[in-house]
Design a protein around this motif. Sequence first.
Motif, short mmCIF file in Angstrom:
data_model
loop_
_atom_site.label_atom_id
_atom_site.label_comp_id
_atom_site.label_asym_id
_atom_site.label_seq_id
_atom_site.Cartn_x
_atom_site.Cartn_y
_atom_site.Cartn_z
N HIS B 194 -5.76 -1.48 -5.74
CA HIS B 194 -6.65 -0.33 -5.59
C HIS B 194 -6.22 0.86 -6.43
O HIS B 194 -6.72 1.96 -6.23
N ASP B 195 -5.30 0.62 -7.34
CA ASP B 195 -4.86 1.63 -8.30
C ASP B 195 -4.39 2.93 -7.64
O ASP B 195 -4.83 4.03 -7.99
N LEU B 196 -3.48 2.79 -6.68
CA LEU B 196 -2.88 3.97 -6.04
C LEU B 196 -1.52 4.25 -6.67
O LEU B 196 -0.79 3.31 -6.98
N VAL B 197 -1.21 5.52 -6.86
CA VAL B 197 0.18 5.84 -7.19
C VAL B 197 0.93 6.02 -5.87
O VAL B 197 0.31 6.28 -4.83
N VAL B 198 2.25 5.87 -5.93
CA VAL B 198 3.04 5.90 -4.69
C VAL B 198 4.10 6.99 -4.77
O VAL B 198 4.80 7.11 -5.77
N PHE B 199 4.16 7.80 -3.72
CA PHE B 199 5.25 8.75 -3.56
C PHE B 199 6.14 8.20 -2.45
O PHE B 199 5.75 8.21 -1.28
N SER B 200 7.29 7.68 -2.84
CA SER B 200 8.15 6.98 -1.89
C SER B 200 9.32 7.89 -1.50
O SER B 200 10.24 8.11 -2.29
N ASP B 201 9.27 8.39 -0.28
CA ASP B 201 10.32 9.27 0.22
C ASP B 201 11.43 8.39 0.78
O ASP B 201 11.26 7.74 1.80
N GLU B 202 12.57 8.36 0.07
CA GLU B 202 13.66 7.46 0.45
C GLU B 202 14.90 8.25 0.87
O GLU B 202 16.04 7.83 0.65
N ILE B 203 14.67 9.40 1.50
CA ILE B 203 15.76 10.29 1.85
C ILE B 203 16.77 9.65 2.83
O ILE B 203 17.92 10.02 2.87
N TYR B 204 16.31 8.64 3.60
CA TYR B 204 17.22 7.96 4.53
C TYR B 204 17.71 6.61 4.00
O TYR B 204 18.20 5.78 4.76
N ALA B 205 17.54 6.37 2.68
CA ALA B 205 17.84 5.04 2.11
C ALA B 205 19.24 4.53 2.44
O ALA B 205 19.43 3.32 2.61
N ASP B 206 20.22 5.42 2.53
CA ASP B 206 21.58 4.96 2.80
C ASP B 206 21.81 4.63 4.27
O ASP B 206 22.81 4.03 4.63
N LEU B 207 20.88 5.06 5.12
CA LEU B 207 21.08 4.87 6.56
C LEU B 207 20.21 3.72 7.08
O LEU B 207 19.20 3.93 7.74
N THR B 208 20.61 2.50 6.72
CA THR B 208 19.94 1.32 7.28
C THR B 208 21.00 0.47 7.95
O THR B 208 22.16 0.46 7.53
N TYR B 209 20.60 -0.25 9.00
CA TYR B 209 21.59 -0.95 9.82
C TYR B 209 21.35 -2.45 9.93
O TYR B 209 22.22 -3.18 10.38
N GLU B 210 20.17 -2.90 9.56
CA GLU B 210 19.85 -4.32 9.70
C GLU B 210 19.77 -5.02 8.35
O GLU B 210 20.06 -6.19 8.23
N HIS B 211 19.28 -4.32 7.36
CA HIS B 211 19.18 -4.91 6.02
C HIS B 211 19.30 -3.79 4.99
O HIS B 211 19.11 -2.62 5.31
N GLU B 212 19.62 -4.16 3.74
CA GLU B 212 19.74 -3.19 2.67
C GLU B 212 18.39 -2.54 2.40
O GLU B 212 17.35 -3.20 2.48
N HIS B 213 18.43 -1.29 2.02
CA HIS B 213 17.19 -0.61 1.66
C HIS B 213 16.68 -1.13 0.32
O HIS B 213 17.44 -1.37 -0.61
N ILE B 214 15.37 -1.33 0.23
CA ILE B 214 14.75 -1.73 -1.03
C ILE B 214 13.72 -0.66 -1.39
O ILE B 214 12.97 -0.19 -0.53
N SER B 215 13.71 -0.29 -2.67
CA SER B 215 12.72 0.69 -3.12
C SER B 215 11.52 -0.03 -3.72
O SER B 215 11.68 -0.99 -4.48
N ILE B 216 10.35 0.45 -3.41
CA ILE B 216 9.11 -0.16 -3.92
C ILE B 216 9.07 -0.09 -5.45
O ILE B 216 8.46 -0.93 -6.12
N ALA B 217 9.77 0.91 -6.01
CA ALA B 217 9.75 1.08 -7.48
C ALA B 217 10.43 -0.09 -8.19
O ALA B 217 10.25 -0.26 -9.40
N THR B 218 11.21 -0.89 -7.46
CA THR B 218 11.88 -2.03 -8.10
C THR B 218 10.99 -3.27 -8.11
O THR B 218 11.36 -4.29 -8.68
#
Lengths: 164, 381
Positions: B194-218
Amino acid sequence: MSSRRDILDLLGENARYTTEDLAHMTDFTESEVEEVVAELEDAGVITGYQAVINWDALETDAERVRATVELNVALDRETNYGDIADRIAKFPEVTSLRLVSGDYDFDLTVEGDSMREVSHFISDKVAPIPEITQTVTHYIMESYKEQGTEFDDHDDDDRLSVSP
Amino acid sequence: MTLEPADRVDAVPPSGIRRFFELAEEMDDIISLGVGEPDFSAPWAAREAAITSLERGQTSYTANKGKRELRTRISRFEDAARDLRYDPDEEILVTAGASEGLDLAFRALLNSGDKLAVAQPCYVSYVPGATFAGVDVVDVPTRAEDEFKLTREVLEASGAAEADALVYCYPNNPTGATMTGDELREVAAFCREHDLVVFSDEIYADLTYEHEHISIATLPGMRERTVVFNGFSKAFAMTGFRLGYAMGPEEAITAMNRVHQYTMLSAPTTAQHAAIEALDNCQADVREMTAQYDRRRNYVLSRFEDMGLSCFPASGAFYAFPECPWDDADEFAEAFLQEQKVAVVPGSAFGAGGDGHLRISYATGLDELKTAMNRLESFIS
């Protein structure tokens, strides 16, 4: 998955955590926590539970005197560091004893009720041990941090009580 | 002409959190589980670097985009931690908190009348930020049955397909939800279709407890349509330093920098010195704080279970988002505060989909957390 190490980290941080607290913070059940702690105690990994005390904050006249003592020793064929350490560590006045690298051999901490008592202990009990060649005593004047706990830490919570 | 608020400012109601803040401020000795920032102070090494920079008189502006030494370190850090590769010269902008970065993106990359899909419940500034920028908001309420993850289904149901951009935050404030790679792929596919741009707020990326954080930009085809926001506030406990950064394709960062250079000029210099030290030498502090949050998370989730409070297993940030045992969560939060002196924030303060839930922040020492949980247990039984 929680491990024995997690229990050690938690008890190292606060030995007064209850079995229930430890179970809530880890994947262990309460009976598993009890089992792990008993194993660690039996294996000599956990050797004691002590409060961190700031004696200076105790408002009383009773003085608590502590000193660190640098010890130099001379070894011979029949005597090793362990033998000397055994003799020194047995005294109840000795609160810690470590073999260290550098200018001296042992780092000793001694506690007593007065400077006189500590001085006598070092001159009467420690210095005469035949292998000891030199002692240098440093009386502790003020303690700012012990066992990872800062005394007089004014890190009050200054956060807003509710924030987004 | 009078000094009345402009229409677009008037259109934004005061924050829903404000009321609870005022109630809590009037009371003494409350335990607050309503705080959206770490209870730790910034690592001492970072604080000392800030002091040293002041002693050296380093109090001037920096380059608009931030000190190059800092951008280089951010570039290396994001690459190593999350496979995010951005050129420190053209694709990274240091901002006064991630919040400034989001505001810049809304203003610099969207036209007035554009539609911004906002995944909710969410941080309180996205919707007002969009309104200030003259952008129309499309509410995308996530659902409790999806554990507040963003799914193709909720995007479709909310009309996000018609939007120009999507903003979300995972790990999420207020729910503590995180997204796995597979779940993100679904969102990425929707945005490409649908041709959307994404603003991905990853301010808590380092604070995950079950799995590694993944960024949509990757994910494939997403880098060119994504701006990633992060900062030092949460993982490094540096909220008051006000320092964040945005990473994206050169044309996006250049446009954002054009607004930034006229409004902010440069992010706080002292904070930039502290941040350089934080990236160089404070990773162990982050690990230690993360371990503490994880224990507290286990603690609150386990206590909820024991007291029969329904809550999905929050896996990131420092929030849990249990269902409110009363129909009206606002009323519950107010009564709980008045009677038990424990502050929590009703989910409705965080937008659509948050109703009927409570945000519990576990960025609080374990002793207080324990007392608060005991009071919660007696209050609901």
